[in-house]
Design a protein around this motif. Structure first.
Motif, PDB file in Angstrom:
ATOM      1  N   LEU A 110       2.562   7.847  30.685  1.00 22.05           N
ATOM      2  CA  LEU A 110       3.242   8.842  31.507  1.00 22.05           C
ATOM      3  C   LEU A 110       3.085  10.249  30.935  1.00 22.05           C
ATOM      4  N   TYR A 111       2.759  10.347  29.658  1.00 21.92           N
ATOM      5  CA  TYR A 111       2.586  11.638  28.992  1.00 21.92           C
ATOM      6  C   TYR A 111       1.347  11.608  28.123  1.00 21.92           C
ATOM      7  N   GLU A 112       0.662  12.739  28.051  1.00 22.72           N
ATOM      8  CA  GLU A 112      -0.398  12.938  27.081  1.00 22.72           C
ATOM      9  C   GLU A 112       0.231  13.729  25.941  1.00 22.72           C
ATOM     10  N   THR A 113      -0.136  13.435  24.704  1.00 18.59           N
ATOM     11  CA  THR A 113       0.447  14.140  23.576  1.00 18.59           C
ATOM     12  C   THR A 113      -0.631  14.833  22.746  1.00 18.59           C
ATOM     13  N   ALA A 114      -0.242  15.909  22.087  1.00 17.59           N
ATOM     14  CA  ALA A 114      -1.128  16.612  21.169  1.00 17.59           C
ATOM     15  C   ALA A 114      -0.277  17.159  20.031  1.00 17.59           C
ATOM     16  N   VAL A 115      -0.851  17.171  18.845  1.00 14.76           N
ATOM     17  CA  VAL A 115      -0.198  17.764  17.677  1.00 14.76           C
ATOM     18  C   VAL A 115      -0.997  19.015  17.341  1.00 14.76           C
ATOM     19  N   ALA A 116      -0.317  20.164  17.331  1.00 14.44           N
ATOM     20  CA  ALA A 116      -1.010  21.441  17.158  1.00 14.44           C
ATOM     21  C   ALA A 116      -0.350  22.290  16.077  1.00 14.44           C
ATOM     22  N   SER A 117      -1.142  23.216  15.569  1.00  9.50           N
ATOM     23  CA  SER A 117      -0.646  24.253  14.664  1.00  9.50           C
ATOM     24  C   SER A 117      -1.383  25.533  15.023  1.00  9.50           C
ATOM     25  N   GLU A 118      -0.859  26.665  14.583  1.00 12.17           N
ATOM     26  CA  GLU A 118      -1.507  27.923  14.941  1.00 12.17           C
ATOM     27  C   GLU A 118      -2.966  27.977  14.493  1.00 12.17           C
ATOM     28  N   PRO A 119      -3.268  27.621  13.220  1.00 14.18           N
ATOM     29  CA  PRO A 119      -4.677  27.689  12.809  1.00 14.18           C
ATOM     30  C   PRO A 119      -5.485  26.438  13.138  1.00 14.18           C
ATOM     31  N   GLY A 120      -4.809  25.319  13.447  1.00 17.14           N
ATOM     32  CA  GLY A 120      -5.501  24.043  13.609  1.00 17.14           C
ATOM     33  C   GLY A 120      -5.867  23.473  12.252  1.00 17.14           C
ATOM     34  N   GLY A 121      -6.349  22.252  12.225  1.00 16.84           N
ATOM     35  CA  GLY A 121      -6.747  21.617  10.975  1.00 16.84           C
ATOM     36  C   GLY A 121      -5.628  20.833  10.316  1.00 16.84           C
ATOM     37  N   ILE A 122      -5.709  20.701   9.007  1.00 19.79           N
ATOM     38  CA  ILE A 122      -4.769  19.881   8.243  1.00 19.79           C
ATOM     39  C   ILE A 122      -3.498  20.662   7.944  1.00 19.79           C
ATOM     40  N   VAL A 123      -2.349  20.029   8.204  1.00 17.69           N
ATOM     41  CA  VAL A 123      -1.043  20.585   7.855  1.00 17.69           C
ATOM     42  C   VAL A 123      -0.341  19.557   6.977  1.00 17.69           C
ATOM     43  N   SER A 124       0.306  20.015   5.910  1.00 17.94           N
ATOM     44  CA  SER A 124       1.003  19.109   4.993  1.00 17.94           C
ATOM     45  C   SER A 124       2.506  19.156   5.221  1.00 17.94           C
ATOM     46  N   PRO A 125       3.078  18.052   5.749  1.00 17.86           N
ATOM     47  CA  PRO A 125       4.532  17.964   5.880  1.00 17.86           C
ATOM     48  C   PRO A 125       5.190  17.853   4.506  1.00 17.86           C
ATOM     49  N   ASP A 126       6.494  17.737   4.498  1.00 22.30           N
ATOM     50  CA  ASP A 126       7.245  17.655   3.244  1.00 22.30           C
ATOM     51  C   ASP A 126       6.905  16.417   2.421  1.00 22.30           C
ATOM     52  N   THR A 127       6.336  15.400   3.050  1.00 21.86           N
ATOM     53  CA  THR A 127       6.015  14.159   2.332  1.00 21.86           C
ATOM     54  C   THR A 127       4.693  14.238   1.595  1.00 21.86           C
ATOM     55  N   GLY A 128       3.874  15.230   1.912  1.00 21.19           N
ATOM     56  CA  GLY A 128       2.550  15.329   1.305  1.00 21.19           C
ATOM     57  C   GLY A 128       1.487  14.557   2.075  1.00 21.19           C
ATOM     58  N   THR A 129       1.889  13.793   3.075  1.00 16.55           N
ATOM     59  CA  THR A 129       0.940  13.080   3.928  1.00 16.55           C
ATOM     60  C   THR A 129       0.383  14.081   4.935  1.00 16.55           C
ATOM     61  N   ASP A 130      -0.924  14.269   4.941  1.00 11.50           N
ATOM     62  CA  ASP A 130      -1.521  15.272   5.816  1.00 11.50           C
ATOM     63  C   ASP A 130      -1.507  14.851   7.275  1.00 11.50           C
ATOM     64  N   VAL A 131      -1.337  15.849   8.150  1.00 13.36           N
ATOM     65  CA  VAL A 131      -1.376  15.658   9.598  1.00 13.36           C
ATOM     66  C   VAL A 131      -2.514  16.519  10.130  1.00 13.36           C
ATOM     67  N   THR A 132      -3.386  15.918  10.912  1.00 12.97           N
ATOM     68  CA  THR A 132      -4.485  16.664  11.524  1.00 12.97           C
ATOM     69  C   THR A 132      -4.010  17.255  12.847  1.00 12.97           C
ATOM     70  N   THR A 133      -4.243  18.549  13.028  1.00 19.60           N
ATOM     71  CA  THR A 133      -3.780  19.230  14.232  1.00 19.60           C
ATOM     72  C   THR A 133      -4.944  19.901  14.949  1.00 19.60           C
ATOM     73  N   VAL A 134      -4.716  20.217  16.203  1.00 20.33           N
ATOM     74  CA  VAL A 134      -5.664  21.028  16.955  1.00 20.33           C
ATOM     75  C   VAL A 134      -5.149  22.458  16.955  1.00 20.33           C
ATOM     76  N   LYS A 135      -6.042  23.395  17.141  1.00 23.87           N
ATOM     77  CA  LYS A 135      -5.660  24.809  17.159  1.00 23.87           C
ATOM     78  C   LYS A 135      -4.844  25.093  18.420  1.00 23.87           C
ATOM     79  N   LEU A 136      -3.678  25.703  18.230  1.00 22.96           N
ATOM     80  CA  LEU A 136      -2.752  25.928  19.338  1.00 22.96           C
ATOM     81  C   LEU A 136      -3.394  26.715  20.479  1.00 22.96           C
ATOM     82  N   SER A 137      -4.193  27.702  20.172  1.00 21.30           N
ATOM     83  CA  SER A 137      -4.789  28.515  21.230  1.00 21.30           C
ATOM     84  C   SER A 137      -5.715  27.716  22.141  1.00 21.30           C
TER      85      SER A 137
END
Length: 72
Positions: free
Chosen positions: A40-67
């Motif tokens: 019912l929904y498509e999802t995306a994980v994004a950040s302003e620059p895109g690429g790897i973002v490190s949450p507080d746990t140190g486990t990296d999250v891959t994101t797409v560029k928000l723009s």
């Protein structure tokens, strides 16, 4: 022709609590139509620059560029 499901974008930043991303992301990712089994929904994980973002746990999250999402 089937309509595209709405896009839910999760915007993340360095140091985000992984639980704050993972819980809601899982809820939207698990939703399916009872009629045809499609999501019912498509999802995306994004950040302003895109690429790897490190949450507080140190486990990296891959994101797409928000723009790139904002241009859809």
């Amino acid at each position: 022709m089937t309509a595209m499901p709405p896009l839910v974008v999760f915007i993340v930043y360095p140091g985000i609590k992984l639980f704050d991303l993972a819980g809601p992301l899982q809820v939207f990712a698990d939703t399916t139509s009872k009629a045809d089994g499609n999501r019912l929904y498509e999802t995306a994980v994004a950040s302003e620059p895109g690429g790897i973002v490190s949450p507080d746990t140190g486990t990296d999250v891959t994101t797409v560029k928000l723009s790139t999402i904002m241009r859809r």
